[in-house]
Design a protein around this motif. Structure first.
Motif, mmCIF file in Angstrom:
data_model
loop_
_atom_site.group_PDB
_atom_site.id
_atom_site.type_symbol
_atom_site.label_atom_id
_atom_site.label_comp_id
_atom_site.label_asym_id
_atom_site.label_seq_id
_atom_site.Cartn_x
_atom_site.Cartn_y
_atom_site.Cartn_z
ATOM 1 N N ARG A 137 0.707 -1.225 -0.041
ATOM 2 C CA ARG A 137 -0.052 -0.104 0.088
ATOM 3 C C ARG A 137 0.807 1.363 -0.147
ATOM 4 O O ARG A 137 0.772 2.041 -1.056
ATOM 5 C CB ARG A 137 -0.956 -0.051 1.371
ATOM 6 C CG ARG A 137 -2.386 -0.203 0.965
ATOM 7 C CD ARG A 137 -2.474 -1.727 0.203
ATOM 8 N NE ARG A 137 -2.277 -2.727 0.970
ATOM 9 C CZ ARG A 137 -2.292 -4.248 0.750
ATOM 10 N NH1 ARG A 137 -2.634 -4.180 -0.620
ATOM 11 N NH2 ARG A 137 -2.235 -4.841 1.492
ATOM 12 N N PHE A 141 1.767 1.122 -4.137
ATOM 13 C CA PHE A 141 0.611 1.899 -4.284
ATOM 14 C C PHE A 141 0.904 3.503 -4.275
ATOM 15 O O PHE A 141 0.571 4.228 -5.119
ATOM 16 C CB PHE A 141 -0.713 1.646 -3.444
ATOM 17 C CG PHE A 141 -1.575 2.637 -3.656
ATOM 18 C CD1 PHE A 141 -2.577 2.755 -4.821
ATOM 19 C CD2 PHE A 141 -2.109 3.342 -2.619
ATOM 20 C CE1 PHE A 141 -3.603 3.655 -4.756
ATOM 21 C CE2 PHE A 141 -3.142 3.956 -2.621
ATOM 22 C CZ PHE A 141 -4.087 4.095 -3.647
ATOM 23 N N VAL A 145 0.755 5.836 -7.602
ATOM 24 C CA VAL A 145 -0.159 7.137 -8.038
ATOM 25 C C VAL A 145 0.048 8.399 -8.868
ATOM 26 O O VAL A 145 -0.683 8.417 -9.790
ATOM 27 C CB VAL A 145 -0.700 7.405 -6.593
ATOM 28 C CG1 VAL A 145 -1.477 8.801 -6.811
ATOM 29 C CG2 VAL A 145 -1.467 6.513 -5.932
ATOM 30 N N GLN A 150 -4.854 6.770 -9.233
ATOM 31 C CA GLN A 150 -5.084 5.963 -8.001
ATOM 32 C C GLN A 150 -5.612 4.737 -8.398
ATOM 33 O O GLN A 150 -5.399 3.728 -7.867
ATOM 34 C CB GLN A 150 -5.893 6.863 -7.205
ATOM 35 C CG GLN A 150 -5.364 7.910 -6.300
ATOM 36 C CD GLN A 150 -6.312 8.697 -5.242
ATOM 37 O OE1 GLN A 150 -7.418 8.057 -5.111
ATOM 38 N NE2 GLN A 150 -5.822 9.685 -4.718
ATOM 39 N N ALA A 154 -3.687 1.268 -7.509
ATOM 40 C CA ALA A 154 -4.550 0.124 -6.740
ATOM 41 C C ALA A 154 -4.488 -1.092 -7.244
ATOM 42 O O ALA A 154 -4.514 -1.908 -6.705
ATOM 43 C CB ALA A 154 -5.657 0.856 -6.366
ATOM 44 N N SER A 158 -2.535 -4.205 -5.857
ATOM 45 C CA SER A 158 -3.547 -5.327 -5.453
ATOM 46 C C SER A 158 -3.154 -6.539 -6.091
ATOM 47 O O SER A 158 -3.320 -7.801 -5.482
ATOM 48 C CB SER A 158 -5.102 -4.670 -5.401
ATOM 49 O OG SER A 158 -5.109 -3.701 -4.680
ATOM 50 N N LEU A 178 -7.604 -4.095 -2.930
ATOM 51 C CA LEU A 178 -8.200 -2.789 -3.378
ATOM 52 C C LEU A 178 -8.987 -1.956 -2.056
ATOM 53 O O LEU A 178 -8.787 -0.820 -1.888
ATOM 54 C CB LEU A 178 -9.207 -3.083 -4.526
ATOM 55 C CG LEU A 178 -8.824 -3.557 -5.933
ATOM 56 C CD1 LEU A 178 -9.877 -3.908 -6.576
ATOM 57 C CD2 LEU A 178 -7.790 -2.284 -6.190
ATOM 58 N N CYS A 181 -6.306 -0.184 -0.020
ATOM 59 C CA CYS A 181 -5.687 0.741 -0.685
ATOM 60 C C CYS A 181 -6.503 1.986 -0.515
ATOM 61 O O CYS A 181 -6.115 3.161 -0.373
ATOM 62 C CB CYS A 181 -5.497 0.666 -2.336
ATOM 63 S SG CYS A 181 -4.171 -0.672 -2.904
ATOM 64 N N TYR A 182 -7.901 1.876 -0.565
ATOM 65 C CA TYR A 182 -8.848 2.915 -0.533
ATOM 66 C C TYR A 182 -8.799 3.421 0.942
ATOM 67 O O TYR A 182 -8.944 4.901 1.071
ATOM 68 C CB TYR A 182 -10.309 2.325 -0.578
ATOM 69 C CG TYR A 182 -11.430 3.274 -0.149
ATOM 70 C CD1 TYR A 182 -11.852 4.316 -1.036
ATOM 71 C CD2 TYR A 182 -11.902 3.088 1.176
ATOM 72 C CE1 TYR A 182 -12.719 5.362 -0.724
ATOM 73 C CE2 TYR A 182 -13.040 4.156 1.447
ATOM 74 C CZ TYR A 182 -13.387 5.016 0.532
ATOM 75 O OH TYR A 182 -14.437 5.895 0.831
ATOM 76 N N GLN A 185 -5.576 5.668 1.228
ATOM 77 C CA GLN A 185 -5.729 7.102 0.346
ATOM 78 C C GLN A 185 -6.925 7.791 1.093
ATOM 79 O O GLN A 185 -6.596 9.054 1.081
ATOM 80 C CB GLN A 185 -5.980 6.854 -1.130
ATOM 81 C CG GLN A 185 -7.463 6.146 -1.528
ATOM 82 C CD GLN A 185 -8.435 7.174 -1.587
ATOM 83 O OE1 GLN A 185 -8.116 8.187 -1.829
ATOM 84 N NE2 GLN A 185 -9.751 6.879 -1.221
ATOM 85 N N SER A 193 -4.971 1.000 7.196
ATOM 86 C CA SER A 193 -5.227 -0.226 6.647
ATOM 87 C C SER A 193 -4.496 -1.372 7.493
ATOM 88 O O SER A 193 -4.712 -2.413 7.184
ATOM 89 C CB SER A 193 -4.480 0.045 5.254
ATOM 90 O OG SER A 193 -3.185 0.254 5.083
#
Length: 211
Positions: A137, A141, A145, A150, A154, A158, A178, A181-182, A185, A193
């Motif tokens: 992440r 990730f 970005v 994003q 992601a 993932s 995923l 990742c959400y 962010q 996370s």
């Protein structure tokens, strides 16, 4: 430590930590001792990657926002539910489209080990989530970005997260990735996370052992 150095140090350290027990076992045939070594190895890895994180003053773009501690904890708790739902839905898709076996070989193996070596739970519930969130992440990730956006970042992070688990449930682990990742962010804090990942692993293992 600069952000670029952090990326290199984090990825190279994780690769060493990830491969070390298997390479050691290849030469010395450790038997059941490998679980002790892997547990210590993962704990050391989590501590080293955490040290790199705190030593890096430069922060990626995703971490520039201000967020309250209660939001980190709140979303971390909600993230467990979201991750479990994503896992359930992905399992259904896997079952109906690809006729895959719902049970995870990775989870089954971990449960078998924990039943005989309870200390191994430290590796799966604490150390592994810390390392995987900092690697997949925050590092992968977060670094992608600016180049892919994003959504693209992601997806890439993932899928890599899913491939690292290598038990055939690519869609399931990608869906979980995923969600994480959400969460990262959304708050700009990797602790969100990490909390969700730890609690999810603890719940899955706890429920499975209780049966």
């Amino acid at each position: 430590m600069s952000l670029k150095k952090n990326v290199v140090a984090t990825l190279s350290t994780y690769l060493i930590i990830f491969l070390f027990p298997a390479l050691l076992n290849l030469f010395f045939h450790l038997g059941s001792q490998i679980y002790w070594i892997q547990t210590v190895d993962y704990i050391i890895g989590a501590l080293v990657l955490t040290y790199f994180y705190w030593r890096t003053r430069e922060r990626p773009a995703l971490e520039q926002k201000k967020v309250a501690s209660r939001q980190i904890i709140g979303l971390g708790l909600l993230g467990v539910v979201a991750a479990l739902i994503a896992q359930f839905v992905a399992n259904l898709i896997d079952l109906f489209l690809f006729h895959s076996i719902p049970s995870s070989a990775n989870t089954t193996t971990i449960l078998t080990i924990i039943k005989s070596y309870p200390f191994y739970i430290l590796a799966t519930v604490i150390a592994a989530p810390i390392m995987e969130e900092l690697v997949f992440r925050r590092t992968i990730f977060g670094s992608l970005v600016p180049f892919t956006g994003q959504v693209g970042a992601a997806l890439i992070a993932s899928v890599m997260f899913a491939m690292a688990h290598s038990d055939g449930h690519l869609l399931v682990y990608t869906a979980i990735g995923l969600v994480f990742c959400y969460l990262y962010q959304k708050t700009g804090r990797i602790q969100t996370s990490i909390l969700s990942h730890m609690l999810m692993n603890a719940m899955v293992i706890g429920i499975s052992l209780w049966r």
